[in-house]
Design a protein around this motif. Structure first.
Motif, PDB file in Angstrom:
ATOM      1  N   ARG A  14     -42.105   0.500 -24.282  1.00  0.00           N
ATOM      2  CA  ARG A  14     -41.158  -0.380 -23.991  1.00  0.00           C
ATOM      3  C   ARG A  14     -40.187  -0.869 -24.452  1.00  0.00           C
ATOM      4  O   ARG A  14     -38.735  -0.705 -24.166  1.00  0.00           O
ATOM      5  CB  ARG A  14     -42.448  -2.433 -24.044  1.00  0.00           C
ATOM      6  CG  ARG A  14     -41.574  -3.278 -23.291  1.00  0.00           C
ATOM      7  CD  ARG A  14     -42.156  -4.427 -23.232  1.00  0.00           C
ATOM      8  NE  ARG A  14     -41.628  -6.216 -22.715  1.00  0.00           N
ATOM      9  CZ  ARG A  14     -41.866  -6.763 -22.222  1.00  0.00           C
ATOM     10  NH1 ARG A  14     -43.217  -6.881 -21.959  1.00  0.00           N
ATOM     11  NH2 ARG A  14     -41.024  -7.701 -21.811  1.00  0.00           N
ATOM     12  N   GLU A  15     -40.129  -0.848 -25.400  1.00  0.00           N
ATOM     13  CA  GLU A  15     -38.851  -1.013 -27.372  1.00  0.00           C
ATOM     14  C   GLU A  15     -38.422   0.232 -27.666  1.00  0.00           C
ATOM     15  O   GLU A  15     -37.483   0.481 -28.664  1.00  0.00           O
ATOM     16  CB  GLU A  15     -39.365  -1.855 -28.031  1.00  0.00           C
ATOM     17  CG  GLU A  15     -39.052  -3.451 -27.143  1.00  0.00           C
ATOM     18  CD  GLU A  15     -39.035  -4.703 -28.132  1.00  0.00           C
ATOM     19  OE1 GLU A  15     -39.416  -4.295 -29.429  1.00  0.00           O
ATOM     20  OE2 GLU A  15     -39.246  -5.874 -27.156  1.00  0.00           O
ATOM     21  N   GLY A  16     -38.941   1.334 -27.357  1.00  0.00           N
ATOM     22  CA  GLY A  16     -38.963   2.675 -28.136  1.00  0.00           C
ATOM     23  C   GLY A  16     -39.799   2.717 -29.280  1.00  0.00           C
ATOM     24  O   GLY A  16     -40.187   3.877 -29.305  1.00  0.00           O
ATOM     25  N   ASP A  17     -39.997   2.142 -30.071  1.00  0.00           N
ATOM     26  CA  ASP A  17     -41.323   2.046 -31.242  1.00  0.00           C
ATOM     27  C   ASP A  17     -42.527   1.651 -31.187  1.00  0.00           C
ATOM     28  O   ASP A  17     -43.249   1.732 -32.132  1.00  0.00           O
ATOM     29  CB  ASP A  17     -40.489   1.773 -32.697  1.00  0.00           C
ATOM     30  CG  ASP A  17     -40.487  -0.068 -32.648  1.00  0.00           C
ATOM     31  OD1 ASP A  17     -40.286  -0.531 -30.885  1.00  0.00           O
ATOM     32  OD2 ASP A  17     -40.156  -0.617 -33.689  1.00  0.00           O
ATOM     33  N   ASP A  18     -42.219   1.836 -29.093  1.00  0.00           N
ATOM     34  CA  ASP A  18     -43.977  -0.161 -28.952  1.00  0.00           C
ATOM     35  C   ASP A  18     -45.121   1.029 -29.175  1.00  0.00           C
ATOM     36  O   ASP A  18     -44.219   2.953 -27.969  1.00  0.00           O
ATOM     37  CB  ASP A  18     -44.073  -1.000 -28.975  1.00  0.00           C
ATOM     38  CG  ASP A  18     -43.292  -0.948 -27.733  1.00  0.00           C
ATOM     39  OD1 ASP A  18     -41.979   0.027 -27.479  1.00  0.00           O
ATOM     40  OD2 ASP A  18     -43.563  -0.858 -26.228  1.00  0.00           O
ATOM     41  N   ARG A  19     -45.906   2.088 -28.648  1.00  0.00           N
ATOM     42  CA  ARG A  19     -47.016   2.728 -27.933  1.00  0.00           C
ATOM     43  C   ARG A  19     -48.028   2.009 -27.299  1.00  0.00           C
ATOM     44  O   ARG A  19     -48.599   0.686 -27.878  1.00  0.00           O
ATOM     45  CB  ARG A  19     -47.325   3.772 -28.707  1.00  0.00           C
ATOM     46  CG  ARG A  19     -46.461   4.500 -29.276  1.00  0.00           C
ATOM     47  CD  ARG A  19     -46.047   5.142 -28.187  1.00  0.00           C
ATOM     48  NE  ARG A  19     -44.503   6.139 -29.186  1.00  0.00           N
ATOM     49  CZ  ARG A  19     -43.019   6.162 -29.011  1.00  0.00           C
ATOM     50  NH1 ARG A  19     -42.818   4.693 -29.175  1.00  0.00           N
ATOM     51  NH2 ARG A  19     -42.819   6.665 -29.447  1.00  0.00           N
ATOM     52  N   HIS A  20     -48.223   2.058 -25.363  1.00  0.00           N
ATOM     53  CA  HIS A  20     -48.990   1.191 -25.187  1.00  0.00           C
ATOM     54  C   HIS A  20     -49.316   1.996 -24.272  1.00  0.00           C
ATOM     55  O   HIS A  20     -49.160   3.171 -24.226  1.00  0.00           O
ATOM     56  CB  HIS A  20     -48.416   0.307 -24.104  1.00  0.00           C
ATOM     57  CG  HIS A  20     -47.725  -0.893 -24.805  1.00  0.00           C
ATOM     58  ND1 HIS A  20     -46.870  -0.751 -25.241  1.00  0.00           N
ATOM     59  CD2 HIS A  20     -48.097  -2.528 -25.079  1.00  0.00           C
ATOM     60  CE1 HIS A  20     -45.992  -2.037 -25.663  1.00  0.00           C
ATOM     61  NE2 HIS A  20     -47.151  -2.601 -26.183  1.00  0.00           N
ATOM     62  N   ARG A  21     -51.220   1.696 -23.880  1.00  0.00           N
ATOM     63  CA  ARG A  21     -51.937   2.519 -23.366  1.00  0.00           C
ATOM     64  C   ARG A  21     -51.942   2.195 -21.757  1.00  0.00           C
ATOM     65  O   ARG A  21     -52.733   0.986 -21.464  1.00  0.00           O
ATOM     66  CB  ARG A  21     -53.617   3.402 -24.124  1.00  0.00           C
ATOM     67  CG  ARG A  21     -54.133   4.450 -22.508  1.00  0.00           C
ATOM     68  CD  ARG A  21     -55.469   4.776 -23.683  1.00  0.00           C
ATOM     69  NE  ARG A  21     -54.618   5.767 -24.818  1.00  0.00           N
ATOM     70  CZ  ARG A  21     -54.884   5.146 -26.057  1.00  0.00           C
ATOM     71  NH1 ARG A  21     -55.920   4.648 -26.481  1.00  0.00           N
ATOM     72  NH2 ARG A  21     -54.811   6.282 -26.546  1.00  0.00           N
ATOM     73  N   PRO A  39     -44.942  -2.576 -32.122  1.00  0.00           N
ATOM     74  CA  PRO A  39     -43.132  -2.700 -32.262  1.00  0.00           C
ATOM     75  C   PRO A  39     -43.108  -3.635 -33.412  1.00  0.00           C
ATOM     76  O   PRO A  39     -42.845  -4.433 -34.247  1.00  0.00           O
ATOM     77  CB  PRO A  39     -42.837  -3.657 -31.009  1.00  0.00           C
ATOM     78  CG  PRO A  39     -43.776  -4.431 -30.118  1.00  0.00           C
ATOM     79  CD  PRO A  39     -44.935  -3.705 -30.628  1.00  0.00           C
ATOM     80  N   ALA A  40     -41.436  -3.292 -33.814  1.00  0.00           N
ATOM     81  CA  ALA A  40     -40.928  -3.794 -34.841  1.00  0.00           C
ATOM     82  C   ALA A  40     -40.674  -4.958 -34.713  1.00  0.00           C
ATOM     83  O   ALA A  40     -40.607  -5.955 -35.384  1.00  0.00           O
ATOM     84  CB  ALA A  40     -40.272  -2.971 -35.650  1.00  0.00           C
ATOM     85  N   SER A  41     -39.828  -5.409 -33.493  1.00  0.00           N
ATOM     86  CA  SER A  41     -40.187  -7.070 -32.616  1.00  0.00           C
ATOM     87  C   SER A  41     -41.414  -8.387 -33.046  1.00  0.00           C
ATOM     88  O   SER A  41     -40.671  -9.616 -33.284  1.00  0.00           O
ATOM     89  CB  SER A  41     -39.531  -6.921 -31.714  1.00  0.00           C
ATOM     90  OG  SER A  41     -40.185  -6.413 -30.683  1.00  0.00           O
TER      91      SER A  41
END
Length: 135
Positions: A14-21, A39-41
């Protein structure tokens, strides 16, 4: 431009640094995702689930399936060997047949494989009610 449809098991961001399955695909351009790399956010933590519009997510560019060592590399706090060992058990590298997370612990003493996150006994095909007493 039409976005590609997601399917269960796809890894998205969603933000580029996150990962969701993706764990569920709805009938109204909605998906349910589970965070596998926070994510870092800080908008979510690993294990959080969210139902949202598919259009808010993009396919993760580098992979379609994350492995536990990928999450370890992206999070310095997991470099501690204690994080990867739990009371006489070691991660066996497989995905849980119940929740899909790669958090299956192999307890060699008792010969059982149990998901650290959802307590699913991989061989019995049921929740391990005694998981906290095995190690």
């Amino acid at each position: 431009m039409k976005k590609p449809g997601f399917k269960i098991g796809d890894v998205v961001t969603r933000e580029g640094d996150d990962r969701h399955r993706v764990i569920e695909v709805g009938g109204y351009n909605d998906i349910t995702v589970e965070c596998i790399v926070a994510p870092a956010s800080g908008f979510c933590q690993v294990g959080d689930r969210e139902l949202n519009l598919a259009g808010r997510y993009q396919p993760a560019p580098e992979c379609t399936k994350m492995h536990h060592h990928d999450a370890k590399m992206s999070d310095p706090s997991t470099d501690d060997p204690q994080h990867w060992s739990h009371q006489g058990a070691n991660y066996d590298g497989s995905s849980c047949s119940n929740c899909g997370r790669e958090r299956v612990l192999h307890y060699e003493k008792v010969g059982r494989r149990i998901c650290e996150k959802c307590n699913w006994d991989q061989d019995a095909g049921d929740y391990a009610q005694d998981h906290d007493r095995i190690g």
